[in-house]
Design an enzyme around this catalytic site. Structure first.
Site, short mmCIF file in Angstrom:
data_model
loop_
_atom_site.label_atom_id
_atom_site.label_comp_id
_atom_site.label_asym_id
_atom_site.label_seq_id
_atom_site.Cartn_x
_atom_site.Cartn_y
_atom_site.Cartn_z
N HIS A 1 11.80 -0.40 -2.73
CA HIS A 1 11.24 0.14 -3.98
C HIS A 1 9.73 0.35 -3.84
O HIS A 1 9.23 1.45 -4.04
CB HIS A 1 11.56 -0.80 -5.15
N HIS B 1 4.33 2.81 -4.85
CA HIS B 1 5.38 3.12 -3.87
C HIS B 1 4.75 3.73 -2.62
O HIS B 1 4.97 4.91 -2.33
CB HIS B 1 6.37 4.12 -4.47
N GLU C 1 -7.56 -6.43 11.49
CA GLU C 1 -8.09 -7.06 10.28
C GLU C 1 -7.03 -7.58 9.31
O GLU C 1 -7.37 -8.26 8.34
CB GLU C 1 -9.02 -6.08 9.56
N GLU D 1 7.57 -2.05 -16.58
CA GLU D 1 7.40 -3.21 -15.68
C GLU D 1 6.44 -4.25 -16.26
O GLU D 1 5.93 -5.09 -15.52
CB GLU D 1 6.90 -2.75 -14.30
N HIS E 1 1.17 -2.00 -9.11
CA HIS E 1 2.45 -1.69 -8.45
C HIS E 1 2.45 -0.23 -8.04
O HIS E 1 1.97 0.63 -8.79
CB HIS E 1 3.61 -1.97 -9.42
#
Ligand code: 2HA
Ligand code: ZN
Length: 287
Positions: A226, A157, A185, A132, A155
């Site tokens: 994803h 999941h 918040e 990525e 990144h």
């Protein structure tokens, strides 16, 4: 004589160089990946982090003239020429970073051509940076234009955020609004909201470009079905953004199937944002 001088410099340099395994930025990567793994956000080889480093700081640990090997990136990152990043490796497990950072992480510098990465340390088994990398470096470029202090792209999941993707419309106004409603918040932590991309093929320049486009507006971008991308000035800020979204998504998933009796109203969110002085996406509220 010249040779002797060179030798002295070389010897001094070796003596002065600090141990890379004690570098705070390596420790931060180890701690953060371990923490994210423990939270269940990074199963198997899921997730990746890139962290832009200060050249002077890296030079305390590594000889920056020593390139181990060069690796083509497959895209143009001219705006990042000379910049140094520590990046998780492709196929590597967050679970394993803590015990073996030199295999699971790498330190790369974007070469003069803008399309090659110079490996300065790591990926010891001959591997390379995350698949990525396009989404990471393109996001760095986009965020640096908005905020020159940006350093981290992350990144992962996260379980509830991902679950929410299957039962909630993937519309950035509606998605952000629902998250903002779930914890008081939220609107203060991510007043700029959450960008949302539809399902796309990961590991490509296309998803990288789409992510970076969203990053011009948002520090958080959901990759439909994803995971999520976050960007920030340091590891805490970036982690905190994703953590807050995930907490809100968890509240949503715990309550979505039950009648809603109470909610935080849009006028209340406006009061919150104004009280804390954050510039928020007023168009994401229904006022
Ligand atoms: O690298 O999470 O999106 C593993 C991934 C790909
Ligand atoms: Zn992923």
């Amino acid at each position: 004589m010249l040779y002797n001088n060179e030798k002295t410099i070389f010897t001094e340099r070796r003596i002065l160089m600090k141990d890379i395994f004690t570098a705070p930025f390596v420790k931060e990567m180890q701690d953060t990946t371990a923490n994210m793994y423990r939270l269940g956000w990074d199963e198997r080889n899921g997730g990746n982090i890139s962290y832009m480093l200060d050249e002077k700081e890296v030079a305390e640990y590594l000889d920056l003239t020593k390139v181990i090997r060069t690796i083509p990136t497959g895209f143009d990152a001219t705006a990042l020429i000379g910049k140094i990043f520590i990046v998780t490796g492709t196929g590597k497990y967050f679970k394993n970073v803590k015990d073996d950072p030199e295999t699971n992480l790498g330190i790369i510098r974007i070469a003069e051509d803008g399309t090659t990465a110079e490996l300065l340390w790591g990926y010891k088994d001959g591997s390379k940076f995350t698949s990525e990398l396009p989404a990471h470096l393109m996001s760095h470029m986009a965020r640096l234009k908005v905020n020159p202090e940006n350093r981290v792209v992350m990144h992962c999941h996260p379980t509830n955020t991902l679950a929410m993707n299957y039962i909630h419309e993937l519309d950035e106004k509606k998605f952000t609004h629902t998250l903002w409603e779930m914890c008081t918040e939220c609107i203060v932590v991510f007043p700029d909201g959450v960008g949302v991309l539809p399902w796309m093929l990961c590991g490509t320049n296309e998803i990288g470009e789409a992510t970076a486009k969203k990053m011009e507006e948002f520090r958080l971008v959901v990759w439909g079905m994803h995971g999520i991308y976050g960007a920030g000035k340091d590891m805490d800020e970036t982690f905190g953004l994703i953590e807050t979204v995930e907490k809100a998504a968890q509240i949503y998933m715990l309550t979505a199937h039950m009648p809603r009796i109470n909610t935080i109203k849009d006028e209340e969110m406006k009061v919150l944002a104004e009280f804390f002085g954050v510039k928020y996406r007023a168009d994401f509220l229904n006022l």
